[in-house]
Scaffold this active site. Structure first.
Site, PDB file in Angstrom:
ATOM      1  N   SER A   2       0.804  -1.272   0.075  1.00 32.20           N
ATOM      2  CA  SER A   2      -0.045  -0.047  -0.067  1.00 32.20           C
ATOM      3  C   SER A   2       0.721   1.185  -0.029  1.00 32.20           C
ATOM      4  CB  SER A   2      -1.078  -0.108   1.238  1.00 32.20           C
ATOM      5  OG  SER A   2      -1.626   1.545   1.345  1.00 32.20           O
ATOM      6  N   TYR A  19      -3.086  -0.174  10.549  1.00 34.32           N
ATOM      7  CA  TYR A  19      -3.333  -0.829   8.966  1.00 34.32           C
ATOM      8  C   TYR A  19      -1.793  -0.253   8.456  1.00 34.32           C
ATOM      9  CZ  TYR A  19      -4.359  -0.932   3.970  1.00 34.32           C
ATOM     10  OH  TYR A  19      -4.478  -0.883   2.729  1.00 34.32           O
TER      11      TYR A  19
END
Length: 256
Positions: free
Chosen positions: A147, A160
């Site tokens: 990500s 996250y």
């Protein structure tokens, strides 16, 4: 007689089988369809068999392999069974993932543990299960979905961010351990894409306006724009690329 492949032939995935975890929707589905368009036989994975069947029906010839990627033994059993009964998995895309937003000081411990299982353990579980077979064959492609948060952080998603940082480093570790066996292990790090995972952000006009100002490309990404990177890393074109995290983010990690 010329023996090396022509440039376009390097990207041809005909005759190869690709397993994509978490591929019932979103980025996983887009990547599976893109690999199929490049000639691969795709194997879709998810836990919801109804959603999996619907997704498979939208990709001609797609196979289904339902298992819980957070369960180490379930992942190994499913991969071993598929390899024995159907054939080799030549390409693995570790895409399964989730998000949970909350201020760090209030972040629920159970949500943190679920993030770890879904975003990191799945990469280890399925990656190890598939790599054991790839190592015996002396070839294989593993692509982990990282990500933009592998490199950057934003308020309310610290856990996250931690998981995606771990995906980036686990990718490097896979390459370090397995390159000598003929495997190429790399990651794709998407920026902000219009997916079900980001539905709340896409629906927030203030966030979208901020994102458009913050991203040099000035917009959300489209999931189809990840396909080229995936085909590259799945193909012979990336035969000497290993341990790399490829950011596909409209330039957001390049600018302040």
């Amino acid at each position: 007689m010329r023996e090396e492949k022509l440039a376009l032939e390097l990207f041809d995935l005909k005759g190869r089988q690709a397993l994509v975890t978490g591929s019932s929707q979103g980025i996983g589905f887009a990547l599976a369809r893109g690999l199929a368009d490049a000639g691969a036989e795709v194997v879709l994975n998810g836990r919801d068999e109804t959603k999996l069947a619907e997704a498979a029906g939208r990709i001609p010839g797609a196979k289904k392999l339902a298992f819980d990627a957070t369960d180490h033994e379930a992942a190994r059993s499913a991969v071993d069974g598929f390899e024995a009964d159907v054939g080799p998995i030549d390409i693995l895309v570790n895409n399964a993932g989730m998000q949970h937003r909350s201020p760090l000081e209030e972040f629920p411990a159970d949500a943190f543990e679920k993030l770890l299982r879904t975003n990191i353990s799945t990469v280890f579980n399925v990656g190890q299960a598939v790599a054991r077979h790839m190592i015996k064959r002396g070839a294989g492609k593993i692509i982990n979905i990282a990500s933009v948060q592998t490199a950057l952080a934003r308020p309310s998603i610290a856990p996250y961010t931690a998981t995606k940082g771990a995906v980036g480093n686990l990718t490097k570790g896979m390459a370090t351990d397995w390159a000598k066996y003929g495997l190429q292990c790399n990651a794709i790090a998407p920026g902000y894409f219009d997916t079900p995972l980001n539905a709340a952000l896409v629906a927030d006009p203030d966030f979208s306006a901020w994102l458009e100002r913050r991203t040099p490309a000035g917009r959300w990404g489209k999931v189809e724009e990840l396909v080229g990177a995936c085909v590259f890393l799945a193909s012979d074109a990336s035969s000497f690329v290993n341990g790399h995290v490829l950011y596909v983010d409209g330039g957001i990690t390049a600018s302040l």
